[in-house]
Motif scaffolding. Structure first.
Motif, mmCIF file in Angstrom:
data_model
loop_
_atom_site.group_PDB
_atom_site.id
_atom_site.type_symbol
_atom_site.label_atom_id
_atom_site.label_comp_id
_atom_site.label_asym_id
_atom_site.label_seq_id
_atom_site.Cartn_x
_atom_site.Cartn_y
_atom_site.Cartn_z
ATOM 1 N N ILE A 1 0.822 -1.220 0.000
ATOM 2 C CA ILE A 1 0.000 0.000 0.000
ATOM 3 C C ILE A 1 0.851 1.263 0.000
ATOM 4 O O ILE A 1 0.320 2.356 -0.222
ATOM 5 N N VAL A 2 2.157 1.139 0.253
ATOM 6 C CA VAL A 2 3.018 2.323 0.302
ATOM 7 C C VAL A 2 2.986 3.124 -1.005
ATOM 8 O O VAL A 2 2.782 4.346 -0.985
ATOM 9 N N PRO A 3 3.184 2.505 -2.188
ATOM 10 C CA PRO A 3 3.218 3.309 -3.423
ATOM 11 C C PRO A 3 1.939 4.105 -3.692
ATOM 12 O O PRO A 3 2.024 5.301 -3.989
ATOM 13 N N PRO A 4 0.739 3.498 -3.583
ATOM 14 C CA PRO A 4 -0.455 4.315 -3.874
ATOM 15 C C PRO A 4 -0.658 5.452 -2.875
ATOM 16 O O PRO A 4 -1.101 6.540 -3.262
ATOM 17 N N VAL A 5 -0.349 5.214 -1.600
ATOM 18 C CA VAL A 5 -0.483 6.297 -0.615
ATOM 19 C C VAL A 5 0.535 7.394 -0.910
ATOM 20 O O VAL A 5 0.214 8.586 -0.879
ATOM 21 N N ALA A 6 1.776 6.997 -1.204
ATOM 22 C CA ALA A 6 2.815 7.982 -1.518
ATOM 23 C C ALA A 6 2.443 8.792 -2.762
ATOM 24 O O ALA A 6 2.648 10.016 -2.799
ATOM 25 N N ARG A 7 1.913 8.122 -3.775
ATOM 26 C CA ARG A 7 1.509 8.848 -4.988
ATOM 27 C C ARG A 7 0.397 9.854 -4.686
ATOM 28 O O ARG A 7 0.387 10.969 -5.228
ATOM 29 N N ALA A 8 -0.531 9.464 -3.825
ATOM 30 C CA ALA A 8 -1.618 10.381 -3.465
ATOM 31 C C ALA A 8 -1.076 11.596 -2.700
ATOM 32 O O ALA A 8 -1.469 12.737 -2.982
ATOM 33 N N LEU A 9 -0.163 11.365 -1.762
ATOM 34 C CA LEU A 9 0.426 12.482 -1.021
ATOM 35 C C LEU A 9 1.212 13.394 -1.961
ATOM 36 O O LEU A 9 1.157 14.625 -1.844
ATOM 37 N N ARG A 10 1.935 12.797 -2.881
ATOM 38 C CA ARG A 10 2.685 13.589 -3.858
ATOM 39 C C ARG A 10 1.736 14.429 -4.715
ATOM 40 O O ARG A 10 2.004 15.596 -5.023
ATOM 41 N N ALA A 11 0.607 13.847 -5.100
ATOM 42 C CA ALA A 11 -0.362 14.564 -5.932
ATOM 43 C C ALA A 11 -0.944 15.764 -5.196
ATOM 44 O O ALA A 11 -1.183 16.816 -5.805
ATOM 45 N N PHE A 12 -1.190 15.623 -3.892
ATOM 46 C CA PHE A 12 -1.700 16.764 -3.127
ATOM 47 C C PHE A 12 -0.683 17.896 -3.112
ATOM 48 O O PHE A 12 -1.037 19.071 -3.210
ATOM 49 N N ALA A 13 0.593 17.564 -2.988
ATOM 50 C CA ALA A 13 1.630 18.603 -3.028
ATOM 51 C C ALA A 13 1.671 19.275 -4.391
ATOM 52 O O ALA A 13 1.788 20.499 -4.499
ATOM 53 N N ALA A 14 1.546 18.481 -5.442
ATOM 54 C CA ALA A 14 1.608 19.035 -6.802
ATOM 55 C C ALA A 14 0.411 19.922 -7.092
ATOM 56 O O ALA A 14 0.518 20.898 -7.847
ATOM 57 N N GLY A 15 -0.721 19.604 -6.511
ATOM 58 C CA GLY A 15 -1.935 20.345 -6.834
ATOM 59 C C GLY A 15 -2.174 21.574 -6.000
ATOM 60 O O GLY A 15 -3.135 22.299 -6.208
ATOM 61 N N THR A 16 -1.285 21.834 -5.044
ATOM 62 C CA THR A 16 -1.486 22.953 -4.140
ATOM 63 C C THR A 16 -1.344 24.296 -4.847
ATOM 64 O O THR A 16 -0.400 24.521 -5.580
ATOM 65 N N ARG A 17 -2.291 25.186 -4.622
ATOM 66 C CA ARG A 17 -2.181 26.566 -5.060
ATOM 67 C C ARG A 17 -2.511 27.448 -3.860
ATOM 68 O O ARG A 17 -3.409 27.151 -3.087
ATOM 69 N N SER A 18 -1.782 28.546 -3.704
ATOM 70 C CA SER A 18 -1.915 29.362 -2.507
ATOM 71 C C SER A 18 -2.462 30.748 -2.799
ATOM 72 O O SER A 18 -2.182 31.319 -3.839
ATOM 73 N N PRO A 19 -3.214 31.298 -1.840
ATOM 74 C CA PRO A 19 -3.642 32.689 -1.971
ATOM 75 C C PRO A 19 -2.473 33.626 -1.695
ATOM 76 O O PRO A 19 -1.435 33.203 -1.209
ATOM 77 N N ALA A 20 -2.659 34.899 -1.992
ATOM 78 C CA ALA A 20 -1.619 35.872 -1.696
ATOM 79 C C ALA A 20 -1.344 35.911 -0.197
ATOM 80 O O ALA A 20 -2.224 35.663 0.622
ATOM 81 N N ALA A 21 -0.116 36.245 0.168
ATOM 82 C CA ALA A 21 0.303 36.178 1.562
ATOM 83 C C ALA A 21 0.364 37.555 2.200
ATOM 84 O O ALA A 21 0.668 38.536 1.542
ATOM 85 N N PRO A 22 0.079 37.646 3.497
ATOM 86 C CA PRO A 22 0.293 38.908 4.198
ATOM 87 C C PRO A 22 1.785 39.164 4.329
ATOM 88 O O PRO A 22 2.589 38.252 4.242
ATOM 89 N N ALA A 23 2.127 40.409 4.530
ATOM 90 C CA ALA A 23 3.545 40.766 4.600
ATOM 91 C C ALA A 23 4.139 40.371 5.938
ATOM 92 O O ALA A 23 3.474 40.374 6.961
ATOM 93 N N GLY A 24 5.438 40.017 5.891
ATOM 94 C CA GLY A 24 6.214 39.862 7.102
ATOM 95 C C GLY A 24 6.118 38.519 7.778
ATOM 96 O O GLY A 24 5.082 37.863 7.756
#
Length: 352
Positions: free
Chosen positions: A156-179
């Motif tokens: 089960i390690v490969p499918p779980v690892a692939r899913a975790l990797r996909a979440f990292a790849a799909g991340t998009r962030s809003p603009a950040a506050p300063a400082g």
């Protein structure tokens, strides 16, 4: 592949978040490899420190706070760093101690007081990159984990690892506050003081109840423990980690142990801030599963080189470079050089 393993694979494909993934896989795993307690962590691939994507099952009050302190400061059997570097990527405490679990400080001080006997640890690893770790426990009344159990977890390690990797790849962030924000912790990891920006960003990491230090504050526990390990010479440092907050934004944590004017030990300073593009690019490159050559081409594109210039620099033909670009575009999910650079390198955390 047996039906129970296949059920885990299906759960990996439909999970909507890292925590949802851990919950779904845990539900299926109980039938495959019975266990009584567990800890699931997404990790920073570079440091193996846990992030705020955490699932904890049947771990007693007080033990969560000391979990990463033990991992960073106590030389013990079956540490995550050793599991991740091992060939199988999976191990059990009974096996590595020769059926002498009491030789492990973690067993004596963490497992046994909670009524647990054997422990199984696994790294959710693809190639040499670890996207998360797993810690399973069995009560002392049960038989220890078997070689068959380890083999099931390996499946089960490969499918779980692939899913975790996909979440990292799909991340998009809003603009950040300063400082950045700054907080001080004492030697026991107790919060002493913090500024307003740290309070905002800690709430982003741990949620509205962050002051109670729930499991989602794992990265803060982990980074302060790593800073102490650096001071003691147990870790080369630096104590830095990157994590995806509950908001979906990537943040960076840096910790250092301070000293008084007379050299006496002081508090640990933790700086938390929106992650910079150069901090996140390696994660995104790995998350999109780019080969070493594809990474070279991508970096060359980021530098503004033409296909002919890339070909000359990498000793390739222009046609081969174009083929690489087609593959890279498909992996990253973009259709132009500008989109590629914006996705992998022009991280939006510095906007504002």
């Amino acid at each position: 592949m047996n039906a129970k393993v296949d059920a885990v694979v299906r759960a990996c494909r439909v999970a909507s978040s890292e925590v949802a993934l851990f919950e779904a896989v845990s539900d299926q795993l109980h039938d495959l490899v019975p266990f009584d307690g567990a800890a699931w962590f997404a990790t920073d691939p570079a440091t193996l420190l846990g992030t705020s994507a955490v699932r904890v099952e049947n771990i007693g009050t007080g033990h969560c706070e000391s979990y990463w302190e033990r991992e960073c400061l106590v030389e013990d059997a079956l540490l995550f760093r050793d599991v991740a570097r091992s060939s199988p990527g999976v191990g059990t405490l009974y096996d590595v101690t020769g059926n002498r679990p009491a030789s492990s400080a973690r067993f004596r001080e963490y497992l046994a007081p909670q009524g647990y006997g054997d422990e199984l640890r696994a790294a959710f690893r693809l190639g040499t990159t670890t996207w998360g770790v797993l810690d399973l426990y069995r009560e002392r009344s049960r038989a220890p984990f078997t070689a068959g159990d380890r083999e099931q977890i390996q499946q089960i390690v490969p499918p779980v690892a692939r899913a975790l990797r996909a979440f990292a790849a799909g991340t998009r962030s809003p603009a950040a506050p300063a400082g950045p924000g700054t907080a001080l912790f004492d030697a026991r990891g107790t919060l002493l003081s913090l500024d307003a920006q740290a309070e905002i960003l800690f709430a982003e990491i741990g949620g509205p109840d962050w002051r109670a230090f729930p499991a989602t504050m794992t990265p803060v526990h982990a980074i302060t423990a790593r800073a102490t390990a650096v001071v003691l010479g147990r870790d080369p440092g630096p104590a830095v980690t990157r994590l995806r907050a509950a908001s979906g934004r990537w943040l960076s944590l840096h910790a250092s142990r301070l000293r008084g004017p007379d050299g006496s030990p002081g508090p640990t300073a933790v700086t938390v801030e929106p992650a910079r593009a150069e901090q996140i690019a390696p994660i995104l490159v790995a998350a999109h599963a780019l080969t070493p050559r594809e990474q070279q081409v991508t970096r060359a594109v980021a530098r503004g080189l033409t296909s002919q210039e890339i070909a000359a620099e990498l000793f390739l033909s222009p046609h081969t470079v174009r083929d690489y670009l087609k593959t890279i575009f498909a992996k990253v999910g973009v259709s132009s050089r500008g989109e590629l650079v914006a996705t992998v390198f022009a991280y939006p955390a510095n906007e504002g």
